[in-house]
Design a protein around this motif. Structure first.
Motif, PDB file in Angstrom:
ATOM      1  N   ASN A 136       0.805  -1.227   0.000  1.00 33.13           N
ATOM      2  CA  ASN A 136       0.000   0.000   0.000  1.00 33.13           C
ATOM      3  C   ASN A 136       0.838   1.279   0.000  1.00 33.13           C
ATOM      4  N   ARG A 137       2.119   1.157  -0.233  1.00 32.78           N
ATOM      5  CA  ARG A 137       2.971   2.342  -0.395  1.00 32.78           C
ATOM      6  C   ARG A 137       4.174   1.950  -1.253  1.00 32.78           C
ATOM      7  N   PRO A 138       4.778   2.924  -1.915  1.00 37.89           N
ATOM      8  CA  PRO A 138       5.944   2.611  -2.748  1.00 37.89           C
ATOM      9  C   PRO A 138       7.065   2.008  -1.909  1.00 37.89           C
ATOM     10  N   LEU A 139       7.774   1.053  -2.495  1.00 36.07           N
ATOM     11  CA  LEU A 139       8.877   0.412  -1.795  1.00 36.07           C
ATOM     12  C   LEU A 139      10.180   1.161  -2.040  1.00 36.07           C
ATOM     13  N   VAL A 140      11.083   1.055  -1.103  1.00 34.93           N
ATOM     14  CA  VAL A 140      12.405   1.656  -1.254  1.00 34.93           C
ATOM     15  C   VAL A 140      13.128   0.975  -2.412  1.00 34.93           C
ATOM     16  N   ASN A 141      13.727   1.759  -3.298  1.00 31.74           N
ATOM     17  CA  ASN A 141      14.460   1.199  -4.433  1.00 31.74           C
ATOM     18  C   ASN A 141      15.679   0.432  -3.945  1.00 31.74           C
ATOM     19  N   MET A 142      15.846  -0.776  -4.468  1.00 32.99           N
ATOM     20  CA  MET A 142      16.978  -1.615  -4.108  1.00 32.99           C
ATOM     21  C   MET A 142      17.883  -1.792  -5.317  1.00 32.99           C
ATOM     22  N   PRO A 143      19.193  -1.822  -5.116  1.00 31.13           N
ATOM     23  CA  PRO A 143      20.095  -2.052  -6.253  1.00 31.13           C
ATOM     24  C   PRO A 143      19.929  -3.472  -6.774  1.00 31.13           C
ATOM     25  N   PRO A 144      20.045  -3.664  -8.079  1.00 29.67           N
ATOM     26  CA  PRO A 144      19.907  -5.016  -8.646  1.00 29.67           C
ATOM     27  C   PRO A 144      20.966  -5.963  -8.077  1.00 29.67           C
ATOM     28  N   ASP A 145      20.554  -7.198  -7.841  1.00 31.48           N
ATOM     29  CA  ASP A 145      21.454  -8.228  -7.310  1.00 31.48           C
ATOM     30  C   ASP A 145      21.224  -9.505  -8.119  1.00 31.48           C
ATOM     31  N   PHE A 146      22.015  -9.678  -9.163  1.00 29.16           N
ATOM     32  CA  PHE A 146      21.853 -10.812 -10.066  1.00 29.16           C
ATOM     33  C   PHE A 146      23.166 -11.606 -10.116  1.00 29.16           C
ATOM     34  N   LYS A 147      23.319 -12.577  -9.242  1.00 29.06           N
ATOM     35  CA  LYS A 147      24.548 -13.374  -9.211  1.00 29.06           C
ATOM     36  C   LYS A 147      24.413 -14.630 -10.060  1.00 29.06           C
ATOM     37  N   GLU A 148      25.476 -14.923 -10.789  1.00 28.15           N
ATOM     38  CA  GLU A 148      25.515 -16.141 -11.584  1.00 28.15           C
ATOM     39  C   GLU A 148      25.879 -17.330 -10.698  1.00 28.15           C
ATOM     40  N   PRO A 149      25.475 -18.559 -11.083  1.00 26.34           N
ATOM     41  CA  PRO A 149      25.875 -19.746 -10.315  1.00 26.34           C
ATOM     42  C   PRO A 149      27.406 -19.841 -10.231  1.00 26.34           C
ATOM     43  N   LYS A 150      27.886 -20.342  -9.103  1.00 28.94           N
ATOM     44  CA  LYS A 150      29.334 -20.464  -8.911  1.00 28.94           C
ATOM     45  C   LYS A 150      29.952 -21.473  -9.864  1.00 28.94           C
ATOM     46  N   ASP A 151      29.195 -22.500 -10.200  1.00 34.60           N
ATOM     47  CA  ASP A 151      29.652 -23.493 -11.168  1.00 34.60           C
ATOM     48  C   ASP A 151      28.416 -24.111 -11.807  1.00 34.60           C
ATOM     49  N   HIS A 152      28.621 -25.072 -12.668  1.00 37.78           N
ATOM     50  CA  HIS A 152      27.499 -25.734 -13.333  1.00 37.78           C
ATOM     51  C   HIS A 152      27.639 -27.242 -13.150  1.00 37.78           C
ATOM     52  N   TYR A 153      26.572 -27.835 -12.642  1.00 39.15           N
ATOM     53  CA  TYR A 153      26.597 -29.274 -12.396  1.00 39.15           C
ATOM     54  C   TYR A 153      25.183 -29.838 -12.486  1.00 39.15           C
ATOM     55  N   THR A 154      25.045 -30.897 -13.252  1.00 41.76           N
ATOM     56  CA  THR A 154      23.800 -31.652 -13.321  1.00 41.76           C
ATOM     57  C   THR A 154      24.140 -33.131 -13.274  1.00 41.76           C
ATOM     58  N   PRO A 155      23.559 -33.894 -12.369  1.00 41.58           N
ATOM     59  CA  PRO A 155      23.859 -35.330 -12.332  1.00 41.58           C
ATOM     60  C   PRO A 155      23.460 -35.998 -13.638  1.00 41.58           C
ATOM     61  N   LYS A 156      24.332 -36.865 -14.144  1.00 41.08           N
ATOM     62  CA  LYS A 156      24.043 -37.529 -15.416  1.00 41.08           C
ATOM     63  C   LYS A 156      22.876 -38.497 -15.293  1.00 41.08           C
ATOM     64  N   PHE A 157      22.788 -39.143 -14.145  1.00 41.73           N
ATOM     65  CA  PHE A 157      21.711 -40.105 -13.927  1.00 41.73           C
ATOM     66  C   PHE A 157      21.093 -39.852 -12.550  1.00 41.73           C
ATOM     67  N   ALA A 158      19.800 -39.673 -12.522  1.00 38.20           N
ATOM     68  CA  ALA A 158      19.082 -39.481 -11.258  1.00 38.20           C
ATOM     69  C   ALA A 158      17.752 -40.219 -11.354  1.00 38.20           C
ATOM     70  N   THR A 159      17.609 -41.279 -10.573  1.00 37.97           N
ATOM     71  CA  THR A 159      16.380 -42.062 -10.607  1.00 37.97           C
ATOM     72  C   THR A 159      15.274 -41.335  -9.863  1.00 37.97           C
ATOM     73  N   ASP A 160      14.045 -41.748 -10.108  1.00 39.65           N
ATOM     74  CA  ASP A 160      12.906 -41.156  -9.403  1.00 39.65           C
ATOM     75  C   ASP A 160      13.054 -41.322  -7.890  1.00 39.65           C
ATOM     76  N   LYS A 161      13.610 -42.465  -7.488  1.00 39.50           N
ATOM     77  CA  LYS A 161      13.802 -42.734  -6.059  1.00 39.50           C
ATOM     78  C   LYS A 161      14.804 -41.746  -5.460  1.00 39.50           C
ATOM     79  N   GLU A 162      15.885 -41.476  -6.187  1.00 38.10           N
ATOM     80  CA  GLU A 162      16.900 -40.545  -5.704  1.00 38.10           C
ATOM     81  C   GLU A 162      16.356 -39.115  -5.648  1.00 38.10           C
ATOM     82  N   ILE A 163      15.582 -38.737  -6.645  1.00 37.81           N
ATOM     83  CA  ILE A 163      14.997 -37.398  -6.670  1.00 37.81           C
ATOM     84  C   ILE A 163      14.032 -37.216  -5.502  1.00 37.81           C
ATOM     85  N   LYS A 164      13.217 -38.262  -5.234  1.00 35.23           N
ATOM     86  CA  LYS A 164      12.288 -38.194  -4.109  1.00 35.23           C
ATOM     87  C   LYS A 164      13.044 -38.081  -2.785  1.00 35.23           C
TER      88      LYS A 164
END
Length: 284
Positions: A136-164
């Motif tokens: 119900n009132r304007p918010l204080v302007n915040m500086p943008p904060d857009f950080k990239e992932p530190k690294d990239h990793y995706t498991p090659k194989f992940a079963t439904d059981k492991e994901i659960k």
């Protein structure tokens, strides 16, 4: 003339596809969010919220409903504007989230925070959950904060059981938090918040920092309990989210129910802390 029209049309379609392109970077997610906001202003909320939604996306109006179903018949608006100022993407590139502020133009204007969770599917970003908290009132302007992932990793194989099993860790962590909240009140959040955590709560500016969040909790909240509706986790294992219903007893002898979304971040010791919280009033 026809050739020119077809060329312009092809360019337009390519631009639309690029606007949602997911390449594992935070930059691509911010671009998708900005394109989403521009589409809502230009073409209306009905078209934009349907176009950018996953088939199972949820919006809160005020209670959770399927986004595509809701916006298929919802009144159209072109006076909703929002600005993204915080974004993160999981190292696996399959999950990300954005937060910022919104304004609904008109008489009177309305203002608030928003939080959206996004999923990458077939090379493009789709939001899977979106909600806001009115201030119900304007918010204080915040500086943008857009950080990239530190690294990239995706498991090659992940079963439904492991994901659960991986997802169950998040449910268990929130269950532990809820148990602590029952015995220690809102001060229990102290053991589950990142030092730079952010809180979006109705009627307040963005609160940044564990100490400031705890000061707000101690000042306002007597008791709080959580009922988790759902949880999920990025394949890279570094970001997760939960949402559900929170019941808050204020120190001013008042009880209210809220929908909440928590963003969780894995720590170096493999524990999980909350990095972002948003509460919005549930239907009374």
């Amino acid at each position: 003339m026809k050739k020119i029209i077809y060329t312009v049309l092809a360019a337009s379609l390519s631009l639309n596809a690029f606007a949602q392109k997911a390449d594992g970077t935070t930059k691509s997610l911010v671009n998708a969010e900005k394109a989403f906001a521009e589409a809502a202003t230009k073409n209306g909320t009905r078209e934009a919220f349907v176009k950018y939604a996953a088939s199972d996306a949820i919006v809160f109006r005020p209670n959770p409903v399927n986004a595509k179903t809701f916006y298929a018949t919802a009144p159209d608006m072109k006076n909703l504007n929002w600005t993204v100022n915080y974004a993160r993407v999981a190292r696996s590139g399959d999950l990300g989230f954005t937060t910022g502020s919104y304004v609904v133009e008109g008489e009177p204007k309305s203002y608030g925070h928003y939080l959206s969770i996004w999923r990458a599917k077939e090379g493009k970003w789709e939001y899977i959950l979106s909600l806001g908290a009115e201030t119900n009132r304007p918010l204080v302007n915040m500086p943008p904060d857009f950080k990239e992932p530190k690294d990239h990793y995706t498991p090659k194989f992940a079963t439904d059981k492991e994901i659960k099993a991986s997802r169950d860790i998040i449910y268990t962590t929130e269950k532990t938090l809820n148990t602590m909240l029952k015995t220690h009140g809102a001060s229990a959040f102290a053991g589950f918040l990142n030092p730079d955590a952010q809180l979006m709560f109705p009627g307040t500016d963005l609160i940044v920092g564990k100490d400031k969040i705890q000061a707000f909790n101690n000042r306002m909240i007597d008791k709080i309990s959580l009922k988790t509706t759902s949880a999920d986790k990025a394949l890279g294992g570094d970001i997760a989210y939960t949402y559900g219903i929170a019941t808050i007893d204020y120190k001013a002898d008042l009880r209210e129910s809220f929908h909440y979304v928590f963003i969780w971040e894995r720590q170096a010791d493999f524990s999980w802390n909350i990095t972002t919280q948003l509460f919005t009033l549930a239907e009374r």
